[in-house]
Write a protein that holds these residues in place. Structure first.
Motif, PDB file in Angstrom:
ATOM      1  N   VAL A 166      -8.648  20.059 -44.252  1.00  0.00           N
ATOM      2  CA  VAL A 166      -8.221  20.751 -45.470  1.00  0.00           C
ATOM      3  C   VAL A 166      -7.148  21.789 -45.147  1.00  0.00           C
ATOM      4  O   VAL A 166      -6.169  21.947 -45.891  1.00  0.00           O
ATOM      5  CB  VAL A 166      -9.429  21.405 -46.169  1.00  0.00           C
ATOM      6  CG1 VAL A 166      -8.979  22.243 -47.354  1.00  0.00           C
ATOM      7  CG2 VAL A 166     -10.406  20.339 -46.637  1.00  0.00           C
ATOM      8  N   ARG A 167      -7.303  22.490 -44.026  1.00  0.00           N
ATOM      9  CA  ARG A 167      -6.295  23.479 -43.631  1.00  0.00           C
ATOM     10  C   ARG A 167      -4.944  22.818 -43.368  1.00  0.00           C
ATOM     11  O   ARG A 167      -3.895  23.323 -43.784  1.00  0.00           O
ATOM     12  CB  ARG A 167      -6.756  24.232 -42.378  1.00  0.00           C
ATOM     13  CG  ARG A 167      -5.837  25.383 -41.983  1.00  0.00           C
ATOM     14  CD  ARG A 167      -6.207  25.946 -40.617  1.00  0.00           C
ATOM     15  NE  ARG A 167      -5.886  25.015 -39.547  1.00  0.00           N
ATOM     16  CZ  ARG A 167      -4.675  24.881 -39.016  1.00  0.00           C
ATOM     17  NH1 ARG A 167      -3.668  25.635 -39.460  1.00  0.00           N
ATOM     18  NH2 ARG A 167      -4.465  24.019 -38.041  1.00  0.00           N
ATOM     19  N   LEU A 168      -4.968  21.669 -42.701  1.00  0.00           N
ATOM     20  CA  LEU A 168      -3.726  20.949 -42.414  1.00  0.00           C
ATOM     21  C   LEU A 168      -3.066  20.428 -43.691  1.00  0.00           C
ATOM     22  O   LEU A 168      -1.839  20.417 -43.813  1.00  0.00           O
ATOM     23  CB  LEU A 168      -3.998  19.801 -41.445  1.00  0.00           C
ATOM     24  CG  LEU A 168      -4.365  20.216 -40.007  1.00  0.00           C
ATOM     25  CD1 LEU A 168      -4.746  18.997 -39.181  1.00  0.00           C
ATOM     26  CD2 LEU A 168      -3.217  20.976 -39.360  1.00  0.00           C
ATOM     27  N   VAL A 169      -3.889  19.992 -44.646  1.00  0.00           N
ATOM     28  CA  VAL A 169      -3.335  19.564 -45.937  1.00  0.00           C
ATOM     29  C   VAL A 169      -2.648  20.733 -46.630  1.00  0.00           C
ATOM     30  O   VAL A 169      -1.527  20.608 -47.140  1.00  0.00           O
ATOM     31  CB  VAL A 169      -4.444  18.966 -46.829  1.00  0.00           C
ATOM     32  CG1 VAL A 169      -3.924  18.751 -48.254  1.00  0.00           C
ATOM     33  CG2 VAL A 169      -4.944  17.641 -46.262  1.00  0.00           C
ATOM     34  N   ALA A 170      -3.310  21.882 -46.645  1.00  0.00           N
ATOM     35  CA  ALA A 170      -2.721  23.062 -47.280  1.00  0.00           C
ATOM     36  C   ALA A 170      -1.451  23.510 -46.563  1.00  0.00           C
ATOM     37  O   ALA A 170      -0.516  24.017 -47.192  1.00  0.00           O
ATOM     38  CB  ALA A 170      -3.739  24.209 -47.292  1.00  0.00           C
ATOM     39  N   LEU A 171      -1.403  23.296 -45.257  1.00  0.00           N
ATOM     40  CA  LEU A 171      -0.245  23.717 -44.475  1.00  0.00           C
ATOM     41  C   LEU A 171       0.950  22.778 -44.656  1.00  0.00           C
ATOM     42  O   LEU A 171       2.102  23.227 -44.685  1.00  0.00           O
ATOM     43  CB  LEU A 171      -0.628  23.790 -42.996  1.00  0.00           C
ATOM     44  CG  LEU A 171       0.446  24.263 -42.018  1.00  0.00           C
ATOM     45  CD1 LEU A 171       0.842  25.709 -42.304  1.00  0.00           C
ATOM     46  CD2 LEU A 171      -0.049  24.125 -40.575  1.00  0.00           C
ATOM     47  N   ASN A 172       0.684  21.479 -44.820  1.00  0.00           N
ATOM     48  CA  ASN A 172       1.760  20.493 -44.794  1.00  0.00           C
ATOM     49  C   ASN A 172       2.146  19.927 -46.163  1.00  0.00           C
ATOM     50  O   ASN A 172       3.241  19.362 -46.285  1.00  0.00           O
ATOM     51  CB  ASN A 172       1.371  19.336 -43.867  1.00  0.00           C
ATOM     52  CG  ASN A 172       1.298  19.761 -42.417  1.00  0.00           C
ATOM     53  OD1 ASN A 172       2.302  20.036 -41.777  1.00  0.00           O
ATOM     54  ND2 ASN A 172       0.081  19.847 -41.897  1.00  0.00           N
ATOM     55  N   TRP A 173       1.287  20.057 -47.161  1.00  0.00           N
ATOM     56  CA  TRP A 173       1.641  19.557 -48.494  1.00  0.00           C
ATOM     57  C   TRP A 173       2.423  20.670 -49.209  1.00  0.00           C
ATOM     58  O   TRP A 173       1.953  21.287 -50.158  1.00  0.00           O
ATOM     59  CB  TRP A 173       0.402  19.161 -49.271  1.00  0.00           C
ATOM     60  CG  TRP A 173       0.707  18.285 -50.457  1.00  0.00           C
ATOM     61  CD1 TRP A 173       1.930  17.924 -50.934  1.00  0.00           C
ATOM     62  CD2 TRP A 173      -0.259  17.656 -51.309  1.00  0.00           C
ATOM     63  NE1 TRP A 173       1.808  17.114 -52.027  1.00  0.00           N
ATOM     64  CE2 TRP A 173       0.475  16.931 -52.284  1.00  0.00           C
ATOM     65  CE3 TRP A 173      -1.646  17.645 -51.350  1.00  0.00           C
ATOM     66  CZ2 TRP A 173      -0.149  16.191 -53.293  1.00  0.00           C
ATOM     67  CZ3 TRP A 173      -2.279  16.912 -52.343  1.00  0.00           C
ATOM     68  CH2 TRP A 173      -1.545  16.197 -53.299  1.00  0.00           C
ATOM     69  N   ILE A 174       3.634  20.877 -48.753  1.00  0.00           N
ATOM     70  CA  ILE A 174       4.430  22.023 -49.195  1.00  0.00           C
ATOM     71  C   ILE A 174       4.769  21.941 -50.677  1.00  0.00           C
ATOM     72  O   ILE A 174       4.816  22.956 -51.379  1.00  0.00           O
ATOM     73  CB  ILE A 174       5.708  22.120 -48.337  1.00  0.00           C
ATOM     74  CG1 ILE A 174       5.322  22.417 -46.885  1.00  0.00           C
ATOM     75  CG2 ILE A 174       6.645  23.205 -48.869  1.00  0.00           C
ATOM     76  CD1 ILE A 174       6.475  22.461 -45.929  1.00  0.00           C
ATOM     77  N   GLU A 175       4.977  20.723 -51.190  1.00  0.00           N
ATOM     78  CA  GLU A 175       5.333  20.576 -52.597  1.00  0.00           C
ATOM     79  C   GLU A 175       4.243  21.115 -53.516  1.00  0.00           C
ATOM     80  O   GLU A 175       4.532  21.645 -54.593  1.00  0.00           O
ATOM     81  CB  GLU A 175       5.604  19.108 -52.914  1.00  0.00           C
ATOM     82  CG  GLU A 175       6.180  18.880 -54.315  1.00  0.00           C
ATOM     83  CD  GLU A 175       6.459  17.418 -54.577  1.00  0.00           C
ATOM     84  OE1 GLU A 175       7.200  17.132 -55.540  1.00  0.00           O
ATOM     85  OE2 GLU A 175       5.936  16.561 -53.844  1.00  0.00           O
TER      86      GLU A 175
END
Length: 346
Positions: free
Chosen positions: A132-141
């Motif tokens: 979840v942290r990686l999703v929040a970090l990389n889903w910039i849009e």
């Protein structure tokens, strides 16, 4: 004694802002209170079912992002030219969405991982939090990544016939936090004292015996995980609308450890434990900050935790309960009425 402790603490906390004018201290109380709500939610799993979640901050962060995005709105592409456009909703609707979304992910994680419990559940929760942290970090849009979501609206509450109240001040947000925390405590207390709560405790004490009397372990633990995640999501929503800015650091592992410390030091498996632990370890860093360097603060923080666990292995709340009933340091003697029955046994 343990039952009266939460009422006493609630009264003290309700009166605190009346005599506390320092904004810094109010902010510290607000932050500590939000994480205490997270500790109450974690205690439902760790204290009453015996399942340790080391990724509990994931549900807190999901609630924060879900509430913020619901209030802010977003425009994000999915597949090809398909886009999802959402106009911002009322912040209170964001609060409700945070509870539902966090509870849903708690259900999914519980459903998948409680088929293999113990260390497997711990590993699944840690991995889930990191994903979840990686999703929040990389889903910039969607999340703006490390740039953070900013200008999150203040929480607003509507009252019939009185219009809306926008919670801009620290005191207003403090009482909202206190209200949500009290409601979370009452939900957990009602659940624990119900038939479902007895099933949870049965699984914690003796799973094989509980299974033999017809308790569905997977279903019971999954429901507990869902409710626990929903409460953590509510705390995350308060965090987002109070600070009005969130980034992937909201998923830091240290926050989960803070919640675990609050539960264990206060007394896991007790209703008052997370509150006592939250008050102590939520305010201790603030109390130490003016007097010592950050490195020394963490040393004292750790020393206090070790001292509590050494002197009170079951936590502060059970220790106070024993002290109040006069049982500290000696075994409970049977009452005179019980002696004939004991002596009459073969």
């Amino acid at each position: 004694m343990t039952r009266s402790l939460p009422l006493l603490i609630l009264l003290i906390l309700a009166l605190l802002p009346l005599g506390l004018k320092d904004p810094y201290l109010l902010n510290a109380l607000m932050t500590g209170g939000i994480f205490t709500i997270g500790a109450i939610s974690l205690n439902l799993l760790l204290g009453f079912t015996g399942q340790l979640s080391l990724g509990h901050i994931a549900f807190f962060g999901i609630g924060a992002y879900a509430s913020a995005l619901t209030a802010l709105g977003f425009d994000v592409g999915l597949f090809g030219d398909t886009r999802i456009v959402h106009e911002g909703w009322h912040p209170f609707l964001g609060f409700l969405v945070a509870i539902v979304v966090s509870g849903f992910f708690g259900f999914v994680v519980g459903r998948l991982s409680f088929r293999v419990r113990g260390a497997y559940f711990v590993i699944v929760t840690i991995c889930f939090a990191e994903v979840v942290r990686l999703v929040a970090l990389n889903w910039i849009e969607l999340t703006q990544g490390p740039l953070a979501l900013t200008s999150i609206p203040f929480m607003r509450l509507g009252f019939p016939g009185l219009g809306e109240l926008t919670l801009r001040t620290k005191v207003q947000n403090y009482y909202l936090m206190l209200g949500v925390g009290t409601l979370a405590y009452l939900v957990v207390a009602r659940l624990v004292h119900s038939r479902f709560g007895r099933a949870m405790r049965g699984l914690k004490e003796n799973e094989q015996l509980a299974l033999s009397v017809g308790i569905n372990a997977t279903r019971t633990l999954t429901v507990a995980a869902t409710i626990s995640a929903a409460i953590a999501g509510a705390a995350g929503s308060l965090y987002a609308h109070y600070f009005r800015i969130i980034d992937p650091d909201v998923f830091l592992f240290a926050y989960t450890i803070t919640m675990v410390i609050m539960v264990v030091s206060g007394g896991k498996g007790t209703l008052a434990g997370p509150i006592i632990g939250g008050v102590i370890f939520g305010t201790l860093p603030v109390a130490l900050r003016p007097y010592m360097a950050p490195e020394a603060q963490w040393l004292v923080y750790g020393a206090v935790l070790i001292l509590i666990l050494f002197l009170m292995p079951r936590g502060i709340a059970p220790f106070l309960d024993d002290l109040f009933r006069g049982r500290t340091g000696h075994a409970k003697t049977p009452s005179p009425a019980a002696k004939p029955q004991l002596e009459g046994r073969p």
